[in-house]
Design a protein around this motif. Structure first.
Motif, PDB file in Angstrom:
ATOM      1  N   TRP A  42      12.523   9.222   2.698  1.00  0.00           N
ATOM      2  CA  TRP A  42      11.688   8.057   2.416  1.00  0.00           C
ATOM      3  C   TRP A  42      10.346   8.423   1.758  1.00  0.00           C
ATOM      4  O   TRP A  42       9.648   7.547   1.232  1.00  0.00           O
ATOM      5  N   LEU A  43       9.979   9.708   1.771  1.00  0.00           N
ATOM      6  CA  LEU A  43       8.755  10.122   1.076  1.00  0.00           C
ATOM      7  C   LEU A  43       8.839   9.836  -0.424  1.00  0.00           C
ATOM      8  O   LEU A  43       7.804   9.673  -1.088  1.00  0.00           O
ATOM      9  N   THR A  44      10.044   9.760  -0.947  1.00  0.00           N
ATOM     10  CA  THR A  44      10.196   9.497  -2.378  1.00  0.00           C
ATOM     11  C   THR A  44       9.681   8.111  -2.765  1.00  0.00           C
ATOM     12  O   THR A  44       9.277   7.901  -3.905  1.00  0.00           O
ATOM     13  N   VAL A  45       9.712   7.165  -1.820  1.00  0.00           N
ATOM     14  CA  VAL A  45       9.288   5.790  -2.122  1.00  0.00           C
ATOM     15  C   VAL A  45       7.844   5.784  -2.613  1.00  0.00           C
ATOM     16  O   VAL A  45       7.496   5.095  -3.583  1.00  0.00           O
ATOM     17  N   THR A  46       6.993   6.540  -1.932  1.00  0.00           N
ATOM     18  CA  THR A  46       5.586   6.622  -2.344  1.00  0.00           C
ATOM     19  C   THR A  46       5.451   7.100  -3.778  1.00  0.00           C
ATOM     20  O   THR A  46       4.652   6.575  -4.558  1.00  0.00           O
ATOM     21  N   GLY A  88      -0.594  -8.033   8.140  1.00  0.00           N
ATOM     22  CA  GLY A  88      -0.841  -8.777   6.902  1.00  0.00           C
ATOM     23  C   GLY A  88       0.283  -8.744   5.900  1.00  0.00           C
ATOM     24  O   GLY A  88       0.348  -9.590   5.001  1.00  0.00           O
ATOM     25  N   ASN A  89       1.178  -7.746   5.983  1.00  0.00           N
ATOM     26  CA  ASN A  89       2.311  -7.621   5.066  1.00  0.00           C
ATOM     27  C   ASN A  89       1.853  -7.660   3.600  1.00  0.00           C
ATOM     28  O   ASN A  89       2.335  -8.442   2.783  1.00  0.00           O
ATOM     29  N   VAL A  90       0.932  -6.760   3.270  1.00  0.00           N
ATOM     30  CA  VAL A  90       0.404  -6.678   1.912  1.00  0.00           C
ATOM     31  C   VAL A  90       1.134  -5.561   1.165  1.00  0.00           C
ATOM     32  O   VAL A  90       1.141  -4.416   1.611  1.00  0.00           O
ATOM     33  N   ASP A  91       1.738  -5.888   0.053  1.00  0.00           N
ATOM     34  CA  ASP A  91       2.444  -4.890  -0.755  1.00  0.00           C
ATOM     35  C   ASP A  91       1.444  -3.850  -1.252  1.00  0.00           C
ATOM     36  O   ASP A  91       0.400  -4.193  -1.816  1.00  0.00           O
ATOM     37  N   GLN A  92       1.785  -2.574  -1.064  1.00  0.00           N
ATOM     38  CA  GLN A  92       0.871  -1.511  -1.446  1.00  0.00           C
ATOM     39  C   GLN A  92       0.577  -1.507  -2.953  1.00  0.00           C
ATOM     40  O   GLN A  92      -0.500  -1.109  -3.380  1.00  0.00           O
ATOM     41  N   LEU A 121      -4.376   3.481  24.349  1.00  0.00           N
ATOM     42  CA  LEU A 121      -4.353   4.095  23.022  1.00  0.00           C
ATOM     43  C   LEU A 121      -4.114   3.018  21.969  1.00  0.00           C
ATOM     44  O   LEU A 121      -3.415   2.029  22.226  1.00  0.00           O
ATOM     45  N   LEU A 122      -4.688   3.202  20.806  1.00  0.00           N
ATOM     46  CA  LEU A 122      -4.538   2.234  19.712  1.00  0.00           C
ATOM     47  C   LEU A 122      -4.242   2.970  18.416  1.00  0.00           C
ATOM     48  O   LEU A 122      -4.995   3.860  18.019  1.00  0.00           O
ATOM     49  N   ASN A 123      -3.148   2.603  17.776  1.00  0.00           N
ATOM     50  CA  ASN A 123      -2.801   3.157  16.473  1.00  0.00           C
ATOM     51  C   ASN A 123      -2.873   2.058  15.425  1.00  0.00           C
ATOM     52  O   ASN A 123      -2.225   1.017  15.557  1.00  0.00           O
ATOM     53  N   MET A 124      -3.678   2.282  14.398  1.00  0.00           N
ATOM     54  CA  MET A 124      -3.775   1.363  13.262  1.00  0.00           C
ATOM     55  C   MET A 124      -3.144   2.080  12.074  1.00  0.00           C
ATOM     56  O   MET A 124      -3.565   3.192  11.721  1.00  0.00           O
ATOM     57  N   THR A 125      -2.148   1.460  11.470  1.00  0.00           N
ATOM     58  CA  THR A 125      -1.421   2.194  10.438  1.00  0.00           C
ATOM     59  C   THR A 125      -1.001   1.284   9.295  1.00  0.00           C
ATOM     60  O   THR A 125      -0.996   0.054   9.410  1.00  0.00           O
ATOM     61  N   ASN A 126      -0.627   1.933   8.197  1.00  0.00           N
ATOM     62  CA  ASN A 126      -0.136   1.230   7.010  1.00  0.00           C
ATOM     63  C   ASN A 126       1.022   2.032   6.431  1.00  0.00           C
ATOM     64  O   ASN A 126       0.818   3.004   5.703  1.00  0.00           O
ATOM     65  N   LEU A 127       2.236   1.632   6.771  1.00  0.00           N
ATOM     66  CA  LEU A 127       3.429   2.323   6.277  1.00  0.00           C
ATOM     67  C   LEU A 127       4.038   1.615   5.073  1.00  0.00           C
ATOM     68  O   LEU A 127       5.186   1.879   4.710  1.00  0.00           O
ATOM     69  N   ALA A 128       3.250   0.734   4.441  1.00  0.00           N
ATOM     70  CA  ALA A 128       3.748   0.068   3.236  1.00  0.00           C
ATOM     71  C   ALA A 128       4.080   1.065   2.145  1.00  0.00           C
ATOM     72  O   ALA A 128       4.908   0.790   1.260  1.00  0.00           O
ATOM     73  N   TRP A 129       3.427   2.253   2.216  1.00  0.00           N
ATOM     74  CA  TRP A 129       3.697   3.296   1.235  1.00  0.00           C
ATOM     75  C   TRP A 129       5.169   3.690   1.194  1.00  0.00           C
ATOM     76  O   TRP A 129       5.659   4.185   0.176  1.00  0.00           O
ATOM     77  N   PHE A 130       5.885   3.491   2.303  1.00  0.00           N
ATOM     78  CA  PHE A 130       7.250   4.003   2.406  1.00  0.00           C
ATOM     79  C   PHE A 130       8.314   2.914   2.419  1.00  0.00           C
ATOM     80  O   PHE A 130       9.479   3.187   2.706  1.00  0.00           O
ATOM     81  N   GLY A 131       7.902   1.674   2.113  1.00  0.00           N
ATOM     82  CA  GLY A 131       8.860   0.593   1.962  1.00  0.00           C
ATOM     83  C   GLY A 131       9.650   0.322   3.229  1.00  0.00           C
ATOM     84  O   GLY A 131       9.216   0.607   4.353  1.00  0.00           O
ATOM     85  N   ASP A 132      10.836  -0.253   3.036  1.00  0.00           N
ATOM     86  CA  ASP A 132      11.717  -0.582   4.161  1.00  0.00           C
ATOM     87  C   ASP A 132      12.597   0.633   4.440  1.00  0.00           C
ATOM     88  O   ASP A 132      13.779   0.671   4.098  1.00  0.00           O
ATOM     89  N   SER A 133      12.010   1.632   5.075  1.00  0.00           N
ATOM     90  CA  SER A 133      12.710   2.900   5.289  1.00  0.00           C
ATOM     91  C   SER A 133      12.690   3.260   6.773  1.00  0.00           C
ATOM     92  O   SER A 133      12.111   2.557   7.602  1.00  0.00           O
ATOM     93  N   TRP A 134      13.294   4.395   7.082  1.00  0.00           N
ATOM     94  CA  TRP A 134      13.335   4.868   8.459  1.00  0.00           C
ATOM     95  C   TRP A 134      11.991   5.421   8.915  1.00  0.00           C
ATOM     96  O   TRP A 134      11.849   5.821  10.077  1.00  0.00           O
TER      97      TRP A 134
END
Length: 510
Positions: free
Chosen positions: A75-79, A229-233, A404-417
């Motif tokens: 899934w790194l290829t998506v970025t 927010g579901n914002v496209d990267q 614990l609190l995790n704030m993240t943005n995985l939009a870089w990797f699309g709909d992947s695993w």
């Protein structure tokens, strides 16, 4: 076993190693069939045990590890091709080189194991020598070149009986135990049936340890709103959509109060000084009127081109100094540029891709009688750093983190695993720390994981909305918080030392 492996042509062994490595990926989320991790590693150890040709052993190990890592993080290829405008073939080739290089780490360690295995008995080889070097190889991935411990073997066992060991020896300790299990399987197949008791004992003790509570509830539960927010990267930094993001999070925060309202990582993709002048004052006014606390994911700037990936905390009572947490463990090429790779940064055109590093031992964010310890995106992959923060607070008699609190943005990797794999990592962190973790993400998966590593509630990915949860804080220390990775490293080293001393003593007597 030995006769079967010895008769196999090289290409058959290499193919089987490649397939076993690929099969290992299914042991992790989202499939999560953890027995496959034990079976595939046992198969690899069988070959390493029987074969004496070091070059063949190293090739077999590389094929196994390369297949496991390449298919696990493809899934790194998506970025690269979706957001970096890199041709697909070049993105795949880049991941090939990256995972191929990482696969060389266990190759070196297991090559060393093969070099000296003739000096030890089968039991020592399978239960001490192989497990020690295998787990050291996986641990090396955690820190070499800032670390990439994704898909470490222990993560496959967040829901297996081995999860009981997580609060004691952490994910790398579990990795060590899986290697001991694999070694006992090799001995069993080699006709040494009594060593099956080792595998059985590991699982029975792990299952029993799951009933031990290392931490206890602390304070009153918090009501929390986790925004997604579901914002496209691809459009996140465009002027039109940037305004839309600011408006969405502004309206969503003001929609209703909660003890804590959380946005994802860099939800506000502008440094504080570039926000509309009324933006933060309005949020402060809302927090004061409703007794709400707000955790904003945004960029901070301390000067020209000095940006940090931050969490800004807004409290009901305005503070002289605003709470600010800056991400400490930055991602190479995405958040900082290693020396000599400036050309890659310009080629990929990553916005704010060269950031400032925050302090490791940051204070938690106080919300009523709970202490929230934030981490941003990739940081929750490094359990020893989170443990160090909690331990530091305890030993310096400061406020102890309870949530614990995790704030993240995985939009870089699309709909992947990448998304379910990251949630699985979060589950392991909560087991190690004995504390729940909140996850607020841009595209998914926004989740609450309790202190027992179980997913309590989550929001569907790729929707714009919020997850309303109630979370109970926990206090106390797990052995892993106190010792970090030193406990399993110490146990493993002690076992290896005793074995080595025994070998040299017997050799001297002879």
């Amino acid at each position: 076993m030995q006769s079967v492996i010895s008769r196999c042509p090289n290409w058959v062994l290499f193919l089987c190693a490649f397939l076993a490595g690929g099969l290992n990926v299914l042991a992790f989320a989202p499939i999560g069939y953890w027995p496959l991790q034990l079976l595939s590693l046992s198969a690899l150890f069988c070959v390493l045990y029987v074969e004496n040709d070091i070059k063949k052993i190293m090739k077999t190990t590389w094929l196994y590890c390369f297949s496991w890592l390449f298919f696990g993080v493809i899934w790194l290829t998506v970025t690269m091709f979706r957001y970096g405008d890199m041709p697909v073939w070049l993105a795949v080739f880049a991941v090939f080189l990256f995972t191929g290089a990482i696969a060389c780490i266990p190759v070196l360690f297991m090559g060393l194991a093969a070099r000296y295995k003739a000096h030890f008995s089968p039991a020592v080889i399978c239960l001490v020598w192989f497990p020690t070097l295998w787990s050291l190889a996986e641990w090396t991935r955690d820190w070499l070149f800032t670390g990439f411990p994704w898909l470490v073997s222990g993560y496959a066992h967040n829901a297996s009986p081995l999860a009981g060991y997580a609060p004691i020896i952490g994910v790398f300790g579990i990795t060590w135990l899986t290697a001991i299990f694999a070694g006992s399987v090799v001995l069993f197949l080699d006709g040494k049936r009594s060593f099956s008791a080792v595998a059985v004992g590991i699982f029975l003790l792990g299952g029993a340890l799951q009933y031990v509570s290392w931490t206890t509830p602390s304070g009153a539960p918090l009501t929390v709103r986790l925004l997604q927010g579901n914002v496209d990267q691809a459009i996140k930094f465009e002027q039109e959509h940037l305004i839309d993001s600011l408006r969405f999070y502004y309206d969503a925060i003001l929609k209703k109060p909660a003890d804590l309202i959380v946005t994802p990582e860099s939800a506000l993709p502008l440094p504080m000084q570039f926000l509309p002048p009324e933006y933060l004052p309005d949020l402060q006014k809302f927090a004061t009127q409703t007794n709400s606390h707000i955790a904003l994911g945004m960029f901070s700037s301390d000067g020209p081109n000095l940006y940090a990936n931050s969490m800004i905390g807004i409290t009901p009572t305005p503070q002289k100094t605003t709470y600010r947490y800056d991400k400490h463990h930055l991602v190479p090429f995405g958040e900082f540029i290693p020396w000599g790779f400036g050309w890659f940064y310009h080629f990929m055109n990553i916005p704010m891709g060269d950031q400032q590093r925050g302090a490791l031992l940051a204070a938690p964010f106080a919300v009523k009688d709970q202490q929230i310890l934030p981490n941003i995106c990739y940081e929750d992959v490094f359990g020893e750093e989170i443990a160090a923060k909690i331990a530091h607070a305890y030993f310096t008699q400061q406020a102890m983190p309870t949530i614990l609190l995790n704030m993240t943005n995985l939009a870089w990797f699309g709909d992947s695993w990448a998304m379910p794999q990251h949630v699985q990592i979060t589950q392991m962190r909560t087991l190690e720390m004995g504390r729940p973790m909140l996850r607020s993400t841009n595209t998914g998966v926004t989740t609450l994981v309790n202190a027992q590593g179980q997913i309590v509630k989550q929001l569907a990915p790729f929707v714009r909305g919020e997850l309303d949860v109630s979370v109970q804080g926990y206090q106390g220390l797990t052995p892993y918080i106190v010792c970090g990775n030193y406990l399993w490293l110490g146990l493993m080293s002690l076992l290896a030392l005793v074995t080595a001393c025994s070998y040299f003593w017997k050799k001297r007597v002879r």
